[in-house]
Design an enzyme around this catalytic site. Structure first.
Site, PDB file in Angstrom:
ATOM      1  N   GLU A  70     -63.263  -0.228   0.966  1.00 29.71           N
ATOM      2  CA  GLU A  70     -64.156  -0.620  -0.135  1.00 29.71           C
ATOM      3  C   GLU A  70     -63.605  -0.305  -1.514  1.00 29.71           C
ATOM      4  O   GLU A  70     -64.167  -0.770  -2.522  1.00 29.71           O
ATOM      5  CB  GLU A  70     -65.537   0.014   0.033  1.00 29.71           C
ATOM      6  CG  GLU A  70     -65.597   1.518  -0.150  1.00 29.71           C
ATOM      7  CD  GLU A  70     -65.392   2.289   1.144  1.00 29.71           C
ATOM      8  OE1 GLU A  70     -65.706   3.488   1.168  1.00 29.71           O
ATOM      9  OE2 GLU A  70     -64.897   1.693   2.138  1.00 29.71           O
ATOM     10  N   SER A  92     -81.926  -6.240 -15.883  1.00 30.52           N
ATOM     11  CA  SER A  92     -82.478  -5.160 -15.064  1.00 30.52           C
ATOM     12  C   SER A  92     -82.842  -3.979 -15.956  1.00 30.52           C
ATOM     13  O   SER A  92     -81.989  -3.226 -16.404  1.00 30.52           O
ATOM     14  CB  SER A  92     -81.455  -4.730 -14.005  1.00 30.52           C
ATOM     15  OG  SER A  92     -81.992  -3.719 -13.170  1.00 30.52           O
ATOM     16  N   ARG A  94     -68.071  -5.333  15.725  1.00 28.59           N
ATOM     17  CA  ARG A  94     -66.812  -5.739  15.098  1.00 28.59           C
ATOM     18  C   ARG A  94     -65.642  -4.938  15.655  1.00 28.59           C
ATOM     19  O   ARG A  94     -65.817  -3.894  16.278  1.00 28.59           O
ATOM     20  CB  ARG A  94     -66.892  -5.533  13.585  1.00 28.59           C
ATOM     21  CG  ARG A  94     -67.862  -6.443  12.881  1.00 28.59           C
ATOM     22  CD  ARG A  94     -68.084  -6.045  11.440  1.00 28.59           C
ATOM     23  NE  ARG A  94     -68.847  -4.802  11.333  1.00 28.59           N
ATOM     24  CZ  ARG A  94     -69.177  -4.222  10.185  1.00 28.59           C
ATOM     25  NH1 ARG A  94     -68.792  -4.759   9.037  1.00 28.59           N
ATOM     26  NH2 ARG A  94     -69.883  -3.100  10.181  1.00 28.59           N
ATOM     27  N   HIS A 112     -67.072   4.927   2.732  1.00 26.96           N
ATOM     28  CA  HIS A 112     -68.345   5.167   2.036  1.00 26.96           C
ATOM     29  C   HIS A 112     -68.629   6.664   1.922  1.00 26.96           C
ATOM     30  O   HIS A 112     -69.692   7.157   2.306  1.00 26.96           O
ATOM     31  CB  HIS A 112     -69.489   4.462   2.767  1.00 26.96           C
ATOM     32  CG  HIS A 112     -69.329   2.970   2.850  1.00 26.96           C
ATOM     33  ND1 HIS A 112     -69.378   2.164   1.725  1.00 26.96           N
ATOM     34  CD2 HIS A 112     -69.107   2.141   3.907  1.00 26.96           C
ATOM     35  CE1 HIS A 112     -69.210   0.906   2.083  1.00 26.96           C
ATOM     36  NE2 HIS A 112     -69.035   0.870   3.393  1.00 26.96           N
ATOM     37  N   ASP A 162     -75.218   1.625   2.673  1.00 29.09           N
ATOM     38  CA  ASP A 162     -73.935   2.283   2.955  1.00 29.09           C
ATOM     39  C   ASP A 162     -73.592   3.325   1.905  1.00 29.09           C
ATOM     40  O   ASP A 162     -72.909   4.311   2.193  1.00 29.09           O
ATOM     41  CB  ASP A 162     -72.796   1.256   3.026  1.00 29.09           C
ATOM     42  CG  ASP A 162     -72.646   0.658   4.418  1.00 29.09           C
ATOM     43  OD1 ASP A 162     -72.740   1.416   5.396  1.00 29.09           O
ATOM     44  OD2 ASP A 162     -72.447  -0.561   4.516  1.00 29.09           O
ATOM     45  N   LEU A 202     -74.293  -2.213  -6.398  1.00 25.54           N
ATOM     46  CA  LEU A 202     -73.050  -1.565  -5.966  1.00 25.54           C
ATOM     47  C   LEU A 202     -72.297  -1.001  -7.161  1.00 25.54           C
ATOM     48  O   LEU A 202     -72.033  -1.710  -8.135  1.00 25.54           O
ATOM     49  CB  LEU A 202     -72.143  -2.555  -5.224  1.00 25.54           C
ATOM     50  CG  LEU A 202     -70.743  -2.029  -4.893  1.00 25.54           C
ATOM     51  CD1 LEU A 202     -70.817  -0.955  -3.809  1.00 25.54           C
ATOM     52  CD2 LEU A 202     -69.817  -3.159  -4.464  1.00 25.54           C
ATOM     53  N   TYR A 220     -63.634   1.344   6.459  1.00 23.53           N
ATOM     54  CA  TYR A 220     -64.705   1.585   5.498  1.00 23.53           C
ATOM     55  C   TYR A 220     -65.098   3.054   5.617  1.00 23.53           C
ATOM     56  O   TYR A 220     -65.393   3.540   6.710  1.00 23.53           O
ATOM     57  CB  TYR A 220     -65.928   0.712   5.798  1.00 23.53           C
ATOM     58  CG  TYR A 220     -65.746  -0.744   5.474  1.00 23.53           C
ATOM     59  CD1 TYR A 220     -65.554  -1.165   4.154  1.00 23.53           C
ATOM     60  CD2 TYR A 220     -65.780  -1.713   6.478  1.00 23.53           C
ATOM     61  CE1 TYR A 220     -65.388  -2.499   3.845  1.00 23.53           C
ATOM     62  CE2 TYR A 220     -65.615  -3.054   6.175  1.00 23.53           C
ATOM     63  CZ  TYR A 220     -65.419  -3.450   4.864  1.00 23.53           C
ATOM     64  OH  TYR A 220     -65.252  -4.778   4.558  1.00 23.53           O
ATOM     65  N   SER A 248     -69.767  -8.068   2.097  1.00 22.92           N
ATOM     66  CA  SER A 248     -70.854  -8.197   1.123  1.00 22.92           C
ATOM     67  C   SER A 248     -71.463  -9.593   1.192  1.00 22.92           C
ATOM     68  O   SER A 248     -72.689  -9.755   1.119  1.00 22.92           O
ATOM     69  CB  SER A 248     -70.341  -7.919  -0.289  1.00 22.92           C
ATOM     70  OG  SER A 248     -69.886  -6.596  -0.421  1.00 22.92           O
ATOM     71  N   LYS A 253     -65.785   0.925  10.924  1.00 21.50           N
ATOM     72  CA  LYS A 253     -66.719   1.879  10.333  1.00 21.50           C
ATOM     73  C   LYS A 253     -66.127   3.273  10.291  1.00 21.50           C
ATOM     74  O   LYS A 253     -65.193   3.604  11.020  1.00 21.50           O
ATOM     75  CB  LYS A 253     -68.028   1.900  11.126  1.00 21.50           C
ATOM     76  CG  LYS A 253     -68.836   0.607  11.005  1.00 21.50           C
ATOM     77  CD  LYS A 253     -69.212   0.293   9.568  1.00 21.50           C
ATOM     78  CE  LYS A 253     -70.215   1.263   8.993  1.00 21.50           C
ATOM     79  NZ  LYS A 253     -70.535   0.972   7.575  1.00 21.50           N
TER      80      LYS A 253
END
Length: 362
Positions: A118, A220, A15, A96, A270, A240, A94, A134, A75
């Site tokens: 994000e 869950s 990318r 993270h 991530d 997430l 991004y 996502s 990234k």
């Protein structure tokens, strides 16, 4: 403003953070754009297209980093790029950080204004810059899982859609957010048996309505997760919590009970991953086997479809990039709360609460 677009160096990354179209808009608004040569080739964008859009092509990445007021990436910077960060610079990518303590330390030390894609918010409380990746990761998770389930890849030999007279494969999706919902869509479209688990009953109700009961929806909790994981041919981790480290939902003991040759794809990698037995892999070595189960955990999964991912990402980032160019980064942040929510580090401090809690910062 001078915007720098370096070539992504993460293994397998295809990318690029700026298309020729976005470049043209930035130049029209008065920015100078420095793009490293061949930065867009893997996504199908040539240097000639960027030059025609008004960019200055640079062969030395160090010049891009040294000259730019704002670095626009896809990234997070890797360790080999830490030395290129200039004190007080703006970094928009991004990040993270909850899963990246060393990078966080470097951004704090150099007083980098770190704006994370994000955590930028939408007017409805969503995360518009996270959403397209996502969606892509969710869809790819099923393609990838189906591939590694094939016998020649060491999988159990299960065809997710089955054929008449045989049982379809069982896909279990943990998390019903954007990535999880798109994984469900792909799996259901292939004819698999699909079970999705989440804590949010509203998300489960929406999926139940959409698929008219063809998808099993479960709350869950440890008991439900354990029973579903044990029966899964393909397990997709899609949990997430924005900016925070992903919680462990599937334990080692649960994975050990899975059938040999089953496949796990953890989209949450991530943010550290939501499956205890998982650790990051790469496009060159995408899988490993533990307890007889194939684990796939490539953090930059959307790079598998570099052109689609680049177009989806830059369409989402364009309004925010244009805003920064028009108003300057400080005014843009002061006037637009949604963009300001993306700030993770500033003036030598961690300013995102979830990141601070995950890494032990004040």
């Amino acid at each position: 403003m001078i915007i720098g677009v370096p070539k992504e160096i993460k293994i397998g990354e295809t990318r690029v953070s700026m298309t020729p179209s976005l470049c043209r808009r930035c130049v029209t608004l008065g920015a100078k754009v420095l793009i490293e040569k061949s930065a867009g080739l893997s996504a199908g964008f040539t240097d000639a297209e960027y030059r025609a859009a008004g960019a200055t092509l640079v062969s030395d990445p160090r010049r891009v980093w040294r000259s730019a007021e704002m670095i626009l990436k896809v990234k997070e910077p890797l360790a080999s790029e830490y030395g290129l960060l200039r004190e007080g610079q703006t970094l928009f990518t991004y990040l993270h950080l909850a899963a990246g303590p060393k990078l966080t330390q470097e951004l704090v030390r150099k007083k980098i204004l770190g704006i994370a894609y994000e955590t930028v918010e939408g007017s409805d409380g969503s995360y518009p810059l996270l959403k397209p990746m996502s969606q892509i990761a969710g869809r790819l998770a099923i393609q990838i899982g189906a591939y590694f389930l094939q016998s020649q890849h060491g999988g159990s030999g299960v065809l997710l859609g089955g054929i008449p007279g045989t049982l379809p494969g069982h896909v279990v999706v943990v998390g019903a957010g954007n990535s999880g919902a798109h994984a469900v869509q792909m799996a259901a479209g292939m004819g698999a048996r699909v079970t999705v688990l989440d804590l949010d009953t509203r998300k489960l109700e929406a999926l139940d309505t959409e698929y008219r009961g063809r998808v099993v929806t479960l709350m869950s909790n440890p008991a439900n997760v354990e029973s579903c994981v044990a029966d899964a041919d393909l397990l997709v981790g899609a949990v997430l919590i924005p900016a925070a480290k992903a919680p462990i939902v599937v334990t080692d003991a649960m994975v050990a009970r899975m059938r040999h040759g089953s496949v796990i794809v953890d989209i949450a990698i991530d943010q550290g991953g939501c499956i205890e037995s998982i650790h990051p892999t790469s496009h060159t070595e995408p899988v490993y086997r533990k307890y007889g189960v194939i684990h796939y955990a490539v953090p930059n999964m959307p790079a598998l479809v570099g052109r689609t991912s680049t177009q989806g990402l830059t369409q989402a980032t364009e309004p925010f990039v244009a805003l920064i160019v028009q108003k300057g980064v400080e005014t843009a942040l002061a006037e637009h709360r949604r963009l300001a929510a993306g700030v993770n580090t500033r003036d030598g401090r961690v300013v995102n609460q979830a990141v601070a809690q995950a890494l032990g910062y004040a």
